[in-house]
Design a protein around this motif. Structure first.
Motif, PDB file in Angstrom:
ATOM      1  N   GLY A  12       0.859  -1.179   0.000  1.00 24.63           N
ATOM      2  CA  GLY A  12       0.000   0.000   0.000  1.00 24.63           C
ATOM      3  C   GLY A  12       0.890   1.220   0.000  1.00 24.63           C
ATOM      4  N   GLY A  13       0.369   2.318  -0.470  1.00 21.95           N
ATOM      5  CA  GLY A  13       1.156   3.542  -0.557  1.00 21.95           C
ATOM      6  C   GLY A  13       1.498   4.090   0.818  1.00 21.95           C
ATOM      7  N   PRO A  14       2.336   5.120   0.832  1.00 23.44           N
ATOM      8  CA  PRO A  14       2.675   5.760   2.100  1.00 23.44           C
ATOM      9  C   PRO A  14       1.412   6.348   2.729  1.00 23.44           C
ATOM     10  CG  PRO A  14       3.416   7.097   0.220  1.00 23.44           C
ATOM     11  CD  PRO A  14       2.962   5.771  -0.332  1.00 23.44           C
ATOM     12  N   GLY A  15       1.195   6.074   4.001  1.00 26.40           N
ATOM     13  CA  GLY A  15       0.009   6.596   4.669  1.00 26.40           C
ATOM     14  C   GLY A  15      -1.251   5.794   4.406  1.00 26.40           C
ATOM     15  N   SER A  16      -1.132   4.627   3.763  1.00 29.64           N
ATOM     16  CA  SER A  16      -2.336   3.843   3.489  1.00 29.64           C
ATOM     17  C   SER A  16      -2.815   3.102   4.738  1.00 29.64           C
ATOM     18  CB  SER A  16      -2.097   2.871   2.328  1.00 29.64           C
ATOM     19  OG  SER A  16      -1.063   1.973   2.641  1.00 29.64           O
ATOM     20  N   GLY A  17      -1.999   3.115   5.785  1.00 32.68           N
ATOM     21  CA  GLY A  17      -2.421   2.504   7.045  1.00 32.68           C
ATOM     22  C   GLY A  17      -1.793   1.136   7.310  1.00 32.68           C
ATOM     23  N   LYS A  18      -0.692   0.847   6.647  1.00 27.44           N
ATOM     24  CA  LYS A  18      -0.044  -0.462   6.817  1.00 27.44           C
ATOM     25  C   LYS A  18       0.379  -0.684   8.277  1.00 27.44           C
ATOM     26  CE  LYS A  18       3.185   0.483   3.729  1.00 27.44           C
ATOM     27  NZ  LYS A  18       2.752   1.836   3.327  1.00 27.44           N
ATOM     28  N   GLY A  19       1.077   0.301   8.819  1.00 30.48           N
ATOM     29  CA  GLY A  19       1.572   0.166  10.195  1.00 30.48           C
ATOM     30  C   GLY A  19       0.432   0.002  11.188  1.00 30.48           C
ATOM     31  N   ASN A  51     -10.141  -2.232   0.689  1.00 30.19           N
ATOM     32  CA  ASN A  51     -10.484  -0.811   0.655  1.00 30.19           C
ATOM     33  C   ASN A  51     -10.076  -0.182   1.989  1.00 30.19           C
ATOM     34  OD1 ASN A  51     -11.668   1.667   0.912  1.00 30.19           O
ATOM     35  ND2 ASN A  51     -13.780   0.944   0.602  1.00 30.19           N
ATOM     36  N   ALA A  52      -8.982   0.579   1.943  1.00 27.85           N
ATOM     37  CA  ALA A  52      -8.419   1.123   3.183  1.00 27.85           C
ATOM     38  C   ALA A  52      -8.749   2.603   3.383  1.00 27.85           C
ATOM     39  CB  ALA A  52      -6.910   0.892   3.206  1.00 27.85           C
ATOM     40  N   GLU A  53      -9.815   3.056   2.706  1.00 27.61           N
ATOM     41  CA  GLU A  53     -10.305   4.431   2.927  1.00 27.61           C
ATOM     42  C   GLU A  53     -11.090   4.512   4.232  1.00 27.61           C
ATOM     43  OE1 GLU A  53     -10.049   7.293   1.212  1.00 27.61           O
ATOM     44  OE2 GLU A  53      -9.202   6.562  -0.657  1.00 27.61           O
ATOM     45  N   ARG A  54     -11.505   3.335   4.719  1.00 30.09           N
ATOM     46  CA  ARG A  54     -12.479   3.305   5.819  1.00 30.09           C
ATOM     47  C   ARG A  54     -11.823   3.425   7.189  1.00 30.09           C
ATOM     48  NH1 ARG A  54     -14.637  -2.340   4.602  1.00 30.09           N
ATOM     49  NH2 ARG A  54     -12.457  -2.555   4.027  1.00 30.09           N
ATOM     50  N   ASP A  55     -12.672   3.328   8.179  1.00 28.48           N
ATOM     51  CA  ASP A  55     -12.228   3.361   9.566  1.00 28.48           C
ATOM     52  C   ASP A  55     -11.338   2.135   9.852  1.00 28.48           C
ATOM     53  OD1 ASP A  55     -13.119   4.575  12.308  1.00 28.48           O
ATOM     54  OD2 ASP A  55     -13.145   2.385  12.541  1.00 28.48           O
ATOM     55  N   PRO A  56     -10.276   2.280  10.652  1.00 27.88           N
ATOM     56  CA  PRO A  56      -9.373   1.151  10.930  1.00 27.88           C
ATOM     57  C   PRO A  56     -10.085  -0.126  11.402  1.00 27.88           C
ATOM     58  CG  PRO A  56      -8.426   3.172  11.796  1.00 27.88           C
ATOM     59  CD  PRO A  56      -9.784   3.529  11.270  1.00 27.88           C
ATOM     60  N   THR A  57     -11.149   0.011  12.192  1.00 22.33           N
ATOM     61  CA  THR A  57     -11.859  -1.177  12.689  1.00 22.33           C
ATOM     62  C   THR A  57     -12.536  -1.936  11.552  1.00 22.33           C
ATOM     63  OG1 THR A  57     -12.388   0.285  14.529  1.00 22.33           O
ATOM     64  CG2 THR A  57     -13.392  -1.892  14.567  1.00 22.33           C
TER      65      THR A  57
END
Ligand code: ADP
Ligand code: MG
Length: 209
Positions: free
Chosen positions: A27-34, A184-190
């Motif tokens: 995923g791109g930078p800031g996509s929430g991988k970490g 789809n990682a646009e959503r809320d982390p949960t």
């Protein structure tokens, strides 16, 4: 960029023979991988290896290799394959006897990195591919910049990192499409984590971890 970085030799046989699951998180930078990797570790106990974190700790060590890496990262470019694969192999070997499996966060960044990983280390079991718009990634990174202290979390470098990402990531996804789960990682982390759990639970049924 012609950068000379020292090479170390490793015996990777224990990694190949361990047959542990290997999960690439793309995923791109800031996509929430970490963010998601922390949740995955908490539930599944995998060993989390972020290539970005490994590179940043090499820089922190103050080694000559680290200084060269820092100059590349400040430009938003990809560091040479040998350097990043070497750090990964070293970290995987250090954990192989106690690990339940490896969560490789931020690798491969380009097709050659993926092909070389599989040739030298082991086959990847599944890929989690985080899909997010460039606008969302920029927004999250600028927010992260307030606390991260990272040399590459600034507006100019973020733009270059997003360009580097969009240029190199597509061939990876296409080549490995048979084991790639796009999320789809646009959503809320949960919400995102629910999809990840569905992927990993079905993998656990097959691989028995
Ligand atoms: P990466 O490791 O892919 O670069 P991070 O997990 O560090 O991304 O996340 C970058 C920033 O975005 C962090 O500030 C994090 O708190 C935030 N973030 C991560 N996932 C989400 C999400 N699903 N929704 C909103 N913000 C998020
Ligand atoms: Mg990260």
């Amino acid at each position: 960029m012609a950068t000379q970085l020292e090479r170390k030799e490793y015996d990777l046989t224990p990694l190949r023979e361990s047959k542990l699951p290997i999960i690439w998180v793309l995923g791109g930078p800031g996509s929430g991988k970490g963010t998601q990797c922390d949740k995955i570790v908490a539930k599944y106990g995998f060993t989390h290896l972020s290539t970005g974190d490994l590179l940043r700790s090499e820089v922190q060590s103050g080694s000559g290799r680290g200084q060269k890496l820092n100059a590349i990262m400040e430009q938003g470019e990809l560091v040479p394959l040998d350097a990043v694969l070497g750090l990964l192999a070293e970290a995987m070997l250090a954990n192989v006897t106690s690990s339940k499996g490896f969560l490789i966060d931020g690798y491969p960044r380009e097709l050659e990195q993926g092909l070389t990983f599989e040739k030298q280390i082991s086959e990847c079991t599944i890929i989690l591919n985080f899909e997010v718009s460039p606008e969302t990634m920029t927004k999250r990174l600028l927010h992260r910049a307030q606390t991260s202290g990272r040399v590459d979390d600034n507006e100019e470098t973020i733009k270059k990192r997003l360009d580097t990402f969009s240029k190199h990531s597509k061939p990876v996804i296409e080549h490995f499409s048979n084991k790639c789960k796009t999320i789809n990682a646009e959503r809320d982390p949960t919400e995102i984590f629910k999809d990840i759990e569905a992927c990993l639970d079905s993998l656990a049924n097959i691989n028995g971890f």
